[in-house]
Design a protein around this motif. Structure first.
Motif, PDB file in Angstrom:
ATOM      1  N   CYS A  14       9.056  12.124  10.568  1.00 23.96           N
ATOM      2  CA  CYS A  14       9.184  12.329   9.173  1.00 23.96           C
ATOM      3  C   CYS A  14       8.201  13.047   8.272  1.00 23.96           C
ATOM      4  CB  CYS A  14       9.774  11.041   8.792  1.00 23.96           C
ATOM      5  SG  CYS A  14       8.234   9.832   8.546  1.00 23.96           S
ATOM      6  N   THR A  17       5.701  11.386   6.999  1.00 26.88           N
ATOM      7  CA  THR A  17       5.010  10.494   6.051  1.00 26.88           C
ATOM      8  C   THR A  17       3.653  10.325   6.323  1.00 26.88           C
ATOM      9  OG1 THR A  17       7.000   9.320   5.844  1.00 26.88           O
ATOM     10  CG2 THR A  17       5.228   8.078   4.965  1.00 26.88           C
ATOM     11  N   GLY A  34       1.650  13.516   5.551  1.00 28.63           N
ATOM     12  CA  GLY A  34       1.695  13.784   4.154  1.00 28.63           C
ATOM     13  C   GLY A  34       0.952  12.909   3.398  1.00 28.63           C
ATOM     14  N   SER A  35       0.600  11.652   4.102  1.00 30.23           N
ATOM     15  CA  SER A  35      -0.279  10.573   3.370  1.00 30.23           C
ATOM     16  C   SER A  35      -1.542  10.928   3.548  1.00 30.23           C
ATOM     17  CB  SER A  35      -0.022   9.091   3.863  1.00 30.23           C
ATOM     18  OG  SER A  35       1.378   8.909   3.480  1.00 30.23           O
ATOM     19  N   ARG A  62       2.372   3.307   5.597  1.00 30.88           N
ATOM     20  CA  ARG A  62       3.649   3.807   5.133  1.00 30.88           C
ATOM     21  C   ARG A  62       4.739   4.129   6.219  1.00 30.88           C
ATOM     22  NH1 ARG A  62       0.887   7.711   0.962  1.00 30.88           N
ATOM     23  NH2 ARG A  62       0.307   6.195  -0.624  1.00 30.88           N
ATOM     24  N   PRO A  76       7.600   4.720   8.226  1.00 37.76           N
ATOM     25  CA  PRO A  76       8.752   3.857   8.208  1.00 37.76           C
ATOM     26  C   PRO A  76       9.433   3.191   9.520  1.00 37.76           C
ATOM     27  CG  PRO A  76       9.467   6.113   8.234  1.00 37.76           C
ATOM     28  CD  PRO A  76       7.787   6.229   8.125  1.00 37.76           C
ATOM     29  N   ASN A 123       7.143   1.681  11.403  1.00 40.69           N
ATOM     30  CA  ASN A 123       5.985   0.548  12.045  1.00 40.69           C
ATOM     31  C   ASN A 123       5.259   1.029  12.959  1.00 40.69           C
ATOM     32  OD1 ASN A 123       6.313  -1.070   9.688  1.00 40.69           O
ATOM     33  ND2 ASN A 123       7.618  -2.539  10.816  1.00 40.69           N
ATOM     34  N   MET A 158       4.895   3.572  -3.739  1.00 48.13           N
ATOM     35  CA  MET A 158       4.191   5.069  -3.510  1.00 48.13           C
ATOM     36  C   MET A 158       5.150   5.871  -4.645  1.00 48.13           C
ATOM     37  SD  MET A 158       5.225   4.818   0.425  1.00 48.13           S
ATOM     38  CE  MET A 158       6.552   6.122   1.151  1.00 48.13           C
ATOM     39  N   ARG A 201      16.626   3.606   6.624  1.00 49.01           N
ATOM     40  CA  ARG A 201      15.839   4.052   7.703  1.00 49.01           C
ATOM     41  C   ARG A 201      14.285   3.708   7.563  1.00 49.01           C
ATOM     42  NH1 ARG A 201      16.788  10.034   9.436  1.00 49.01           N
ATOM     43  NH2 ARG A 201      16.293   9.096  11.208  1.00 49.01           N
ATOM     44  N   ASP A 202      13.924   2.539   6.922  1.00 50.47           N
ATOM     45  CA  ASP A 202      12.648   2.266   6.720  1.00 50.47           C
ATOM     46  C   ASP A 202      12.379   0.906   7.052  1.00 50.47           C
ATOM     47  OD1 ASP A 202      10.118   1.947   5.858  1.00 50.47           O
ATOM     48  OD2 ASP A 202      10.684   2.591   3.580  1.00 50.47           O
ATOM     49  N   GLU A 203      11.422   0.399   8.160  1.00 50.00           N
ATOM     50  CA  GLU A 203      11.139  -0.720   8.514  1.00 50.00           C
ATOM     51  C   GLU A 203      10.264  -1.537   7.723  1.00 50.00           C
ATOM     52  OE1 GLU A 203      11.776  -1.787  13.032  1.00 50.00           O
ATOM     53  OE2 GLU A 203      11.055   0.340  13.031  1.00 50.00           O
ATOM     54  N   GLN A 204       9.550  -0.666   7.040  1.00 51.06           N
ATOM     55  CA  GLN A 204       8.347  -1.384   6.065  1.00 51.06           C
ATOM     56  C   GLN A 204       9.077  -2.252   5.219  1.00 51.06           C
ATOM     57  OE1 GLN A 204       5.220  -1.073   5.646  1.00 51.06           O
ATOM     58  NE2 GLN A 204       5.004   0.960   7.217  1.00 51.06           N
ATOM     59  N   LEU A 218      16.495  -1.053   8.414  1.00 52.71           N
ATOM     60  CA  LEU A 218      16.506   0.015   9.417  1.00 52.71           C
ATOM     61  C   LEU A 218      17.696   0.944   9.214  1.00 52.71           C
ATOM     62  CD1 LEU A 218      15.266   1.555  11.818  1.00 52.71           C
ATOM     63  CD2 LEU A 218      16.281  -0.287  13.292  1.00 52.71           C
ATOM     64  N   ILE A 236      14.552  13.617   5.981  1.00 52.50           N
ATOM     65  CA  ILE A 236      14.005  13.532   7.430  1.00 52.50           C
ATOM     66  C   ILE A 236      14.952  14.179   8.326  1.00 52.50           C
ATOM     67  CG2 ILE A 236      13.386  11.905   9.314  1.00 52.50           C
ATOM     68  CD1 ILE A 236      13.084   9.660   6.768  1.00 52.50           C
ATOM     69  N   ARG A 243      11.976  19.666   5.055  1.00 42.83           N
ATOM     70  CA  ARG A 243      12.056  18.674   6.033  1.00 42.83           C
ATOM     71  C   ARG A 243      10.612  17.931   6.144  1.00 42.83           C
ATOM     72  NH1 ARG A 243      10.809  16.343  10.479  1.00 42.83           N
ATOM     73  NH2 ARG A 243      12.236  15.089  11.445  1.00 42.83           N
ATOM     74  N   ARG A 250       9.259  13.640   5.098  1.00 48.81           N
ATOM     75  CA  ARG A 250       9.572  12.431   3.877  1.00 48.81           C
ATOM     76  C   ARG A 250       8.272  12.364   2.996  1.00 48.81           C
ATOM     77  NH1 ARG A 250       8.002   7.288   4.813  1.00 48.81           N
ATOM     78  NH2 ARG A 250       9.509   5.496   3.851  1.00 48.81           N
ATOM     79  N   VAL A 251       8.474  12.437   1.709  1.00 53.00           N
ATOM     80  CA  VAL A 251       7.487  12.344   0.676  1.00 53.00           C
ATOM     81  C   VAL A 251       6.620  11.299   1.202  1.00 53.00           C
ATOM     82  CG1 VAL A 251       6.863  12.195  -1.675  1.00 53.00           C
ATOM     83  CG2 VAL A 251       8.903  13.795  -0.634  1.00 53.00           C
ATOM     84  N   ALA A 252       5.245  11.397   0.931  1.00 57.42           N
ATOM     85  CA  ALA A 252       4.265  10.394   1.242  1.00 57.42           C
ATOM     86  C   ALA A 252       3.895   9.408  -0.014  1.00 57.42           C
ATOM     87  CB  ALA A 252       3.002  10.687   2.154  1.00 57.42           C
ATOM     88  N   GLU A 253       3.645  10.146  -1.172  1.00 58.36           N
ATOM     89  CA  GLU A 253       3.392   9.553  -2.440  1.00 58.36           C
ATOM     90  C   GLU A 253       3.748  10.461  -3.842  1.00 58.36           C
ATOM     91  OE1 GLU A 253      -0.609   8.389  -1.736  1.00 58.36           O
ATOM     92  OE2 GLU A 253      -1.435  10.413  -1.792  1.00 58.36           O
ATOM     93  N   VAL A 270       3.182  15.791   0.371  1.00 64.13           N
ATOM     94  CA  VAL A 270       4.411  15.730   1.507  1.00 64.13           C
ATOM     95  C   VAL A 270       4.157  16.898   2.586  1.00 64.13           C
ATOM     96  CG1 VAL A 270       5.736  17.403   0.480  1.00 64.13           C
ATOM     97  CG2 VAL A 270       7.059  16.104   1.975  1.00 64.13           C
TER      98      VAL A 270
END
Ligand SMILES: Cc1cc2nc3c(=O)[nH]c(=O)nc-3n(C[C@H](O)[C@H](O)[C@H](O)COP(=O)(O)OP(=O)(O)OC[C@H]3O[C@@H](n4cnc5c(N)ncnc54)[C@H](O)[C@@H]3O)c2cc1C
Ligand code: SF4
Ligand code: SF4
Lengths: 152, 789
Positions: free
Chosen positions: A10, A12, A15-16, A60, A62, A64, B344, B388-391, B395, B426, B451, B453-456, B469
């Protein structure tokens, strides 16, 4: 390590990445290349060493994925396989010989004095006897041996 | 008793391995067996007729058929014996084909001995069988629907049009749900309100629908055909009969309220007395007591003064009403993900970061000529916020965000082609009918898809937003500046859904949404007969899928109620009242909520009971049993399986649940995969019925190993059965250890019906284990007679 197979590319992480803003480090591509088993792309690349291990990507991701931890493992492997960079070896040497990774110069002394702290930091520079401990530690941990082996 | 035993040749399938004559003669000598016969095909006309004739000639009161798996012919033979006047439960089958001749084909002698034992087991069980009758419940035509979004509306109209009476309960002041808030709907771009409003009006006008808006379900008791539902009507403080929605009250009300949970998603203020929107149903005002000055400070009452119809009633109280209904449909929908949790992106801190729902409202209001804010020229969409984010433990994909972003982005671009609109994604999931075409149209309109995923996001002093990104397709990281950022928030199960799940004991899937009874074949049923689910309460989906499920739920409810009566299988839990002391442990363990304590003893509500047997395993006084599978019936089979064990032989008892493991063993037979002949398979509804006490007894009587095979939990018709079995096995292992017997002689395994080689492996490895460990010394077995698990 296995967690990286969950990567969805993705971006992330890249980008971070604060280092990626100024270097060619693309964290995402490190993960991708490991996934594909392209060892040389990872181990032989200078980018691997640009990571500051700030852990932002890992925090960050997603999926993990333990990205930063993986970068550190990859660095260990790279080092073992002879991909150590000259400047890194130089720094390692400095540390083994002087207990400091960089030379304490006059400008540092001036800077410290200007903010009113002791002109010499409370390290081996103030306690030369600590150098003995450092030698012992670098010896015992095998660090010294590894660095010397790489000198070539 | 007078029992008849019939052994089938199965056209050679059995007789080529098993010596039928020997089995018949063995069976004829068993106590209580008065006839023993064989036939080429027991299931044939001739075979069936023989049984029918024998029942009357020999005055039989029980029949055993030794043939194929009960999976194939149990129902056939039950009907045969009923025809001759026997109760269908006074019948047992011995499976000597799939579990014997087909898997021990190379050892005919051993197979014959095993076949005899299987017959003896069936006879032993039959002796303890009791005639059982199916009870029936009468069903009326009343349906409770919880949730008045498009799912609830569609189900209500389908049912009402079919002549059923619907009670529709909606917690908000108006029905409509999220669909009412949307601008247009992908991919066809119908105006959402325009297609929804007529349906809402139909609900209000339908003679077969009683609408309870601004109401909640407080309690539900009973079961299919007999639900008693308590509904709480919250006070509106406005008399519904008098209010004509002229709006003078709101004009005069001095309090302005901004609330993101409102219809306008916090973009346009409303008053403390308000109507949610212009097509609200019911079309009546309501006072929001959290903000009304009278309720917070005891002053004002301006609305009351100005209402020309005297409709304001500050002294209204909440009112409870009790309804009787036959079936229940849950349509409680979803809530959007709370975007503040993704720090973020700065939602809630940066004023130009909005949710998708807010963007929907902005577009509607721009079209109305009444834009609530300036969104500027550069607009970004960030996908997968809360999906879609396990944080954040989410999921799952929310399934609609790609498509609504494609919709919103191109609407914005078309309204003003000078806008720069970028969607950061994504993956684009355009899986539905007309979706890919709609995606193409967005690209052609000039929306930019990037394409990554924006980080912050960070906010500049001028409130512009900078996105960090990586464009993963070029591999370059960017910082890009935008005026407005939309977060494409995912769907999560709301408080309303959670509450109802708890009330109705509906299990949830790992994503937190309600769990259907079967993901393929029963997508809108729950494991409780009479309770159905549909729409986003079951999982994220778009409007067409929601409507399809709603109509399906209505059809499934109609299917039940149209029969006017419902037959309950008699194989349910039964309390032996003189043993029960009313301790309530069973109540705690019954996942179906099928037991209550009344008059000092436990009572089973048979319509809710699933017959899983958890209660049996946990009752400390052995006061509850499941009919047809009581501990004494199972014990009789165990005894028969062990009584003929010769010196040097071993016995591995396999308890097979009938949904998965038993069928699995059948498939192993059909595939002619041999396994140890020491295995004796005993069929049970669920492995939970094999209590620790029964297992200990089996070891005492000569068992060398025990395998409990249970359906993998997610395919099982029973809730938490695996947990109960693992508990039981642990309890047994502890006792075995104490008595010096190897605890690994007992184990359980989760199966699905396709794990053929796994089954063989498990059974064989237990048999190998027993030969490795050797016979359990007699005194150790004896010591188990006094043991308690
Ligand atoms: C931003 C956005 C844009 C979308 N755009 C589209 C689109 O263009 N096209 C499309 O097909 N789909 C779209 N969708 C999806 C669409 O919103 C859903 O498919 C649809 O609304 C689901 O309807 P529902 O009735 O299941 O749930 P909901 O609309 O959530 O309705 C549930 C109702 O139940 C009520 N309720 C909840 N709990 C209780 C309780 N305990 N007691 C009583 N009442 C209760 C709620 O108040 C609500 O009225 C979009 C979704 C979002 C978030
Ligand atoms: S953030 Fe995680 S999932 Fe995304 S590309 Fe990086 S490692 Fe893969
Ligand atoms: S058998 Fe299962 S469903 Fe029935 S009462 Fe016992 S625990 Fe509940």
């Amino acid at each position: 390590m296995k967690t990286l197979y969950a990567c969805i590319q993705c971006g992330t992480c890249s980008g971070s990445c604060p280092a990626g803003r100024y270097t060619n480090l693309r964290t995402r591509l490190i993960v991708r290349n490991i996934q594909l088993g392209l060892r040389e792309n990872v181990l032989g690349s200078d980018d691997l060493w640009a990571c500051t291990t700030c852990y932002t990507c890992q925090e960050r991701c997603p999926r993990n994925i333990m990205i930063t931890d993986i970068v550190r493992v990859a660095r260990n492997i790279a080092f073992e396989e002879g991909h150590a960079k000259k400047p890194h070896l130089y720094v390692a040497h400095m540390f083994i010989n002087t207990g400091h990774s960089i030379k304490f110069a006059d400008e540092h002394r001036k800077l410290r004095e200007s903010v009113n702290v002791s002109s010499v930091p409370p390290t081996v520079l103030s306690y030369p006897e600590a150098m003995e401990e450092i030698s012992k530690l670098t010896e015992l941990s095998g660090f010294k041996k590894k660095v010397l082996e790489r000198e070539g | 008793m007078r029992i008849g035993v019939y052994v089938c040749h199965c056209g050679g399938n059995i007789s080529e391995v098993v010596d039928i004559k020997e089995v018949v003669s063995f069976a004829g000598k068993l106590p209580d067996v008065v006839v023993a016969r064989d036939n080429e095909h027991m299931c044939s006309e001739i075979g069936q007729q023989m049984v029918i004739n024998n029942i009357s000639e020999h005055k039989l009161d029980g029949v055993v058929i030794a043939a194929c798996s009960p999976q194939f012919h149990e129902e056939t033979f039950r009907q045969v014996v009923s025809k001759a006047g026997l109760n269908p439960y006074m019948f047992e089958m011995a499976n000597i084909r799939e579990h014997c001749s087909w898997v021990h084909a190379s050892e005919p002698k051993i197979a014959t001995e095993k076949a005899k034992e299987l017959v003896a087991m069936a006879v032993a069980k039959l002796k303890l069988n009791e005639p059982l009758v199916k009870k029936s419940i009468s069903l009326g035509n009343r349906v409770l629907i919880i949730g008045g979004g498009i799912a609830g509306i569609q189900a209500a109209l389908d049912l009402a049009d079919s002549g059923f009476h619907v009670y529709l309960v909606e917690k908000e002041p108006s029905i409509g749900g999220h669909m009412a808030q949307l601008s247009r709907t992908f991919p066809t771009e119908d105006c959402s309100a325009c297609i929804l409003a007529p349906k809402m009006a139909d609900v209000a006008a339908h003679p077969n629908i009683t609408l309870y808006a601004y109401s909640e379900v407080k309690n539900v008791r009973g079961y299919l055909g007999n639900y008693e539902v308590t509904i709480v009507k919250k006070p509106r403080y406005v008399n519904m009969d008098k209010c004509i929605a002229c709006g003078i009250c709101a004009e005069k009300c001095p309090v302005k309220v901004i609330d993101v949970n409102d219809f306008e998603a916090g973009l346009i203020p409303r008053k403390a007395i308000y109507i949610p929107h212009e097509f609200a149903v019911p079309h009546k005002y309501v006072i929001d007591e959290k903000n009304c000055l009278y309720f917070t400070k005891g002053v004002c009452r301006v609305c009351e003064k100005f209402c020309p119809h005297k409709a304001i009633e500050f002294d209204q109280k909440s009112v409870e009403e009790t309804l009787k209904v036959d079936t229940i449909i849950v349509a409680t929908g979803y809530e959007i993900f709370d975007a503040r949790k993704k720090e973020m992106y700065g939602y809630g801190r940066f004023e130009n970061v909005l949710t998708a729902l807010q963007m929907e409202r902005i577009i509607v209001n721009i079209v109305k000529g009444n834009p609530p804010r300036d969104i500027g020229k550069r607009i970004a969409f960030i996908q997968c916020v809360g999906s879609r984010d396990e944080q954040i433990d989410r999921l799952n994909c929310s399934r609609v965000c790609c498509m609504y972003a494609i919709k919103l982005s191109q609407l914005l671009k078309r309204m003003n082609p000078e806008r720069e609109v970028c969607v950061f994604y994504i993956d684009i999931r355009a899986y539905g009918k007309g979706f890919e075409e709609y995606y193409l149209r967005a690209q052609e309109t000039g929306v930019r898809f990037i394409r990554g995923r924006v980080a912050e996001i960070y906010e500049k002093p001028d409130k512009k937003l900078v996105l960090r990104v990586e464009d993963t397709l070029t591999g370059d990281p960017y910082e890009m500046e935008f005026d407005t950022v939309e977060l494409s928030v995912g769907m999560v199960p709301g408080e309303g859904t959670n509450k109802v799940a708890e009330l109705l004991k509906i299990p949830k899937s790992p994503d937190g949404f309600l769990q259907e009874a079967h993901p393929k074949f029963r997508p809108v049923d729950t494991l409780t007969d009479g309770i159905f689910i549909c729409g986003c309460a079951q999982g994220p989906k778009d409007i067409p899928d929601t409507v399809a499920q709603a109509s399906a739920a209505a059809a499934r409810a109609i299917r039940l109620m149209n029969k006017k009566k419902y037959e309950i299988e008699p194989t349910k839990a039964m309390v032996i009242e003189n043993l029960c002391d009313g301790c309530g442990i069973c109540v705690e363990h019954c996942a179906a909520g099928a037991i209550e304590i009344s008059g000092g003893v436990a009572k089973v509500i048979e319509a809710l009971c699933r017959g899983c047997g958890r209660c049996v395993a946990y009752c400390p006084r052995e006061a509850i049993v499941v009919r047809h599978y009581t501990p004494s019936q199972i014990l009789a089979e165990i005894e028969a399986a062990l009584s003929n064990k010769q010196k040097g032989e071993s016995r591995v008892l396999v308890f097979a649940d009938y949904t998965c493991t038993y069928r699995l063993a059948d498939s192993v037979g059909t595939s002619r995969m041999p396994y140890t002949a020491s295995a004796r398979i005993i069929r049970v509804p669920s492995g939970a019925l094999v209590t620790p006490q029964l297992m200990l007894k089996a070891f005492e009587l000569g068992a060398d190993a025990i395998l409990i095979g249970e359906c993998e939990q997610k395919s099982s018709p029973f809730l938490n059965s695996v947990e109960c079995i693992s508990d039981n096995v642990e309890r047994v292992r502890k006792v075995l250890k104490e008595k010096g017997i190897e605890p690994e002689r007992v184990k359980y395994a989760e199966f699905v019906t396709v794990m053929l080689s796994r089954f063989v492996k498990e059974v064989n490895s237990l048999s190998e284990l027993t030969s490795r460990l050797g016979e359990i010394p007699a005194e150790k077995r004896k010591a188990l007679s006094t043991a308690k698990a």
